[in-house]
Design an enzyme around this catalytic site. Structure first.
Site, PDB file in Angstrom:
ATOM      1  N   THR A   1       0.809  -1.207   0.000  1.00 29.78           N
ATOM      2  CA  THR A   1       0.000   0.000   0.000  1.00 29.78           C
ATOM      3  C   THR A   1       0.850   1.267   0.000  1.00 29.78           C
ATOM      4  O   THR A   1       1.963   1.251   0.526  1.00 29.78           O
ATOM      5  CB  THR A   1      -0.805  -0.080   1.321  1.00 29.78           C
TER       6      THR A   1
ATOM      7  N   ARG B   1     -13.512  -8.103  -0.636  1.00 29.07           N
ATOM      8  CA  ARG B   1     -12.819  -7.898   0.656  1.00 29.07           C
ATOM      9  C   ARG B   1     -12.356  -6.433   0.760  1.00 29.07           C
ATOM     10  O   ARG B   1     -11.823  -5.868  -0.181  1.00 29.07           O
ATOM     11  CB  ARG B   1     -11.618  -8.836   0.746  1.00 29.07           C
ATOM     12  N   VAL B   2     -12.567  -5.829   1.919  1.00 32.53           N
ATOM     13  CA  VAL B   2     -12.106  -4.458   2.162  1.00 32.53           C
ATOM     14  C   VAL B   2     -11.156  -4.473   3.343  1.00 32.53           C
ATOM     15  O   VAL B   2     -11.436  -5.105   4.364  1.00 32.53           O
ATOM     16  CB  VAL B   2     -13.306  -3.520   2.440  1.00 32.53           C
ATOM     17  N   GLY B   3     -10.022  -3.789   3.206  1.00 27.49           N
ATOM     18  CA  GLY B   3      -9.030  -3.745   4.281  1.00 27.49           C
ATOM     19  C   GLY B   3      -9.182  -2.510   5.154  1.00 27.49           C
ATOM     20  O   GLY B   3     -10.238  -1.859   5.186  1.00 27.49           O
ATOM     21  N   ASP B   4      -8.121  -2.182   5.860  1.00 26.18           N
ATOM     22  CA  ASP B   4      -8.147  -1.063   6.808  1.00 26.18           C
ATOM     23  C   ASP B   4      -8.006   0.306   6.141  1.00 26.18           C
ATOM     24  O   ASP B   4      -8.421   1.322   6.699  1.00 26.18           O
ATOM     25  CB  ASP B   4      -7.002  -1.225   7.823  1.00 26.18           C
TER      26      ASP B   4
ATOM     27  N   GLY C   1      -0.236  -2.794   6.066  1.00 23.48           N
ATOM     28  CA  GLY C   1      -0.004  -4.112   6.650  1.00 23.48           C
ATOM     29  C   GLY C   1      -1.261  -4.945   6.557  1.00 23.48           C
ATOM     30  O   GLY C   1      -2.134  -4.670   5.717  1.00 23.48           O
TER      31      GLY C   1
ATOM     32  N   GLY D   1      -4.582  -5.787   6.886  1.00 25.05           N
ATOM     33  CA  GLY D   1      -5.725  -4.926   7.173  1.00 25.05           C
ATOM     34  C   GLY D   1      -6.673  -5.453   8.234  1.00 25.05           C
ATOM     35  O   GLY D   1      -7.195  -4.677   9.039  1.00 25.05           O
TER      36      GLY D   1
HETATM   37  N1  ASP Z   1      -3.502  -2.635   4.629  1.00 24.72           N
HETATM   38  C1  ASP Z   1      -3.786  -3.048   3.292  1.00 24.72           C
HETATM   39  C2  ASP Z   1      -4.957  -3.968   3.293  1.00 24.72           C
HETATM   40  O1  ASP Z   1      -5.057  -4.796   4.181  1.00 24.72           O
HETATM   41  C3  ASP Z   1      -2.649  -3.738   2.635  1.00 24.72           C
HETATM   42  C4  ASP Z   1      -1.296  -3.143   2.869  1.00 24.72           C
HETATM   43  O2  ASP Z   1      -1.144  -2.173   3.550  1.00 24.72           O
HETATM   44  O3  ASP Z   1      -0.329  -3.630   2.343  1.00 24.72           O
HETATM   45  O4  ASP Z   1      -5.734  -3.921   2.378  1.00 24.72           O
END
Ligand code: ASP
Length: 291
Positions: free
Chosen positions: A156, A184-187, A207, A209
């Site tokens: 990211t 899917r949705v992350g942080d 990281g 999520g």
């Molecule tokens: N945090 C992001 C997610 O989980 C991925 C990442 O930061 O590498 O979608």
């Protein structure tokens, strides 16, 4: 006030052969954003410039062109922007744009809502593109690796800035986890989890999520910084992420202090302020505090 920009190009496993492109990309985006701040543009304009530049970079990063591909072969992006005054906007699972961060900005500026997903977000894109335009040889190879070994990855991009008027802004953009489930949705687009800003700070996370969402990491860090030393606050929130089976990295501008930490194999980090700058794909998990 002296302006500051801090960027990340992701925390995780950054492959050796990709590191040079990451470093080049970080420096370019950092300098473009810093020039904006120097010429009296706002923290908002600086973080947007940095993130757009990294989204456009097909040689490095997991955002925009070159965003991680889901298990159906599609790039579904998430992005968010937040300003110190509380204004914020975010998009999730958007498939038809090179620059999800600009659509998050549009959600913030032009709608009455904060988070728009999938078709709702896609309707705000003026010139939609085919999703295949976001695929690159690098990310297609990564998906093939994921299918064989389940080796996931991310990286990211994010930026936090303080402008000459003392305003903070944070922006984060991602293709999410490689090989993720469709939808899917992350942080990243969750305000308070992966992206957050107040009148005193701006935070962008990267990281795993799911762990960052569970730990409500960015908001937790903002609260802790009010009563704990930066090192203690960062250690605690990254330990929380670990407790929920995740790893990652965080960039934060707290008043005039730069705070960066990660517990992954690598993190791509850059910052610039008057008379000092830094850029590195670091392989040494650490907490960096620059006054
Ligand atoms: N945090 C992001 C997610 O989980 C991925 C990442 O930061 O590498 O979608």
């Amino acid at each position: 006030m002296e302006p500051i920009i801090v960027l990340h190009g992701g925390a995780g496993n950054i492959r050796l052969e990709d590191r040079e492109a990451y470093l080049k990309g970080l420096i370019k985006a950092r300098d473009i954003a810093y020039d904006r701040l120097e010429s009296n543009q706002s923290a908002q304009q600086a973080v947007l410039a940095a993130v757009v530049n990294m989204e456009n970079n097909k040689h490095a990063f997991n955002a925009g062109k070159g965003g991680a591909i889901n298990r159906d072969g599609v790039v579904e992006s998430d992005a968010a922007i937040m300003l110190g005054n509380g204004s914020c906007g975010a998009v999730a699972a958007i498939k038809n744009t090179l620059n999800p961060i600009l659509i998050a900005q549009k959600v913030m500026a032009e709608t009455e809502t904060i988070l728009l997903v999938a078709a709702g977000a896609e309707a705000l894109v003026d010139k939609p593109i085919e999703n295949s335009e976001l695929l690159t040889p690098r990310t297609l190879k990564a998906l093939e690796r994921w299918k064989k070994t389940n080796e996931t990855g991310s990286n990211t991009v994010g930026a936090v800035a303080l402008d000459k008027d003392g305003n903070f802004a944070a922006a984060t953009s991602t293709g999410g986890r490689l090989g993720k489930m469709p939808g899917r949705v992350g942080d990243t687009p969750i305000i308070g989890a992966g992206t957050y800003a107040t009148t005193e700070m701006a935070i962008s996370c990267t990281g795993e999520g799911e762990a960052f969402i569970t730990a409500v990491t960015a908001k937790e860090l903002s609260i802790r910084l009010e009563f704990q030393k930066p090192k203690e606050a960062m250690t605690k929130v990254l330990n929380d992420v670990k407790r929920f089976n995740g790893e990652g990295g965080i960039i934060c501008l707290y008043q005039k202090q730069i705070i960066v930490a990660f517990n992954t194999a690598q993190m791509a980090i850059a910052w610039k302020k008057p008379n000092a700058n830094y850029a590195k794909v670091s392989s040494k998990a650490q907490i960096m505090i620059i006054d």
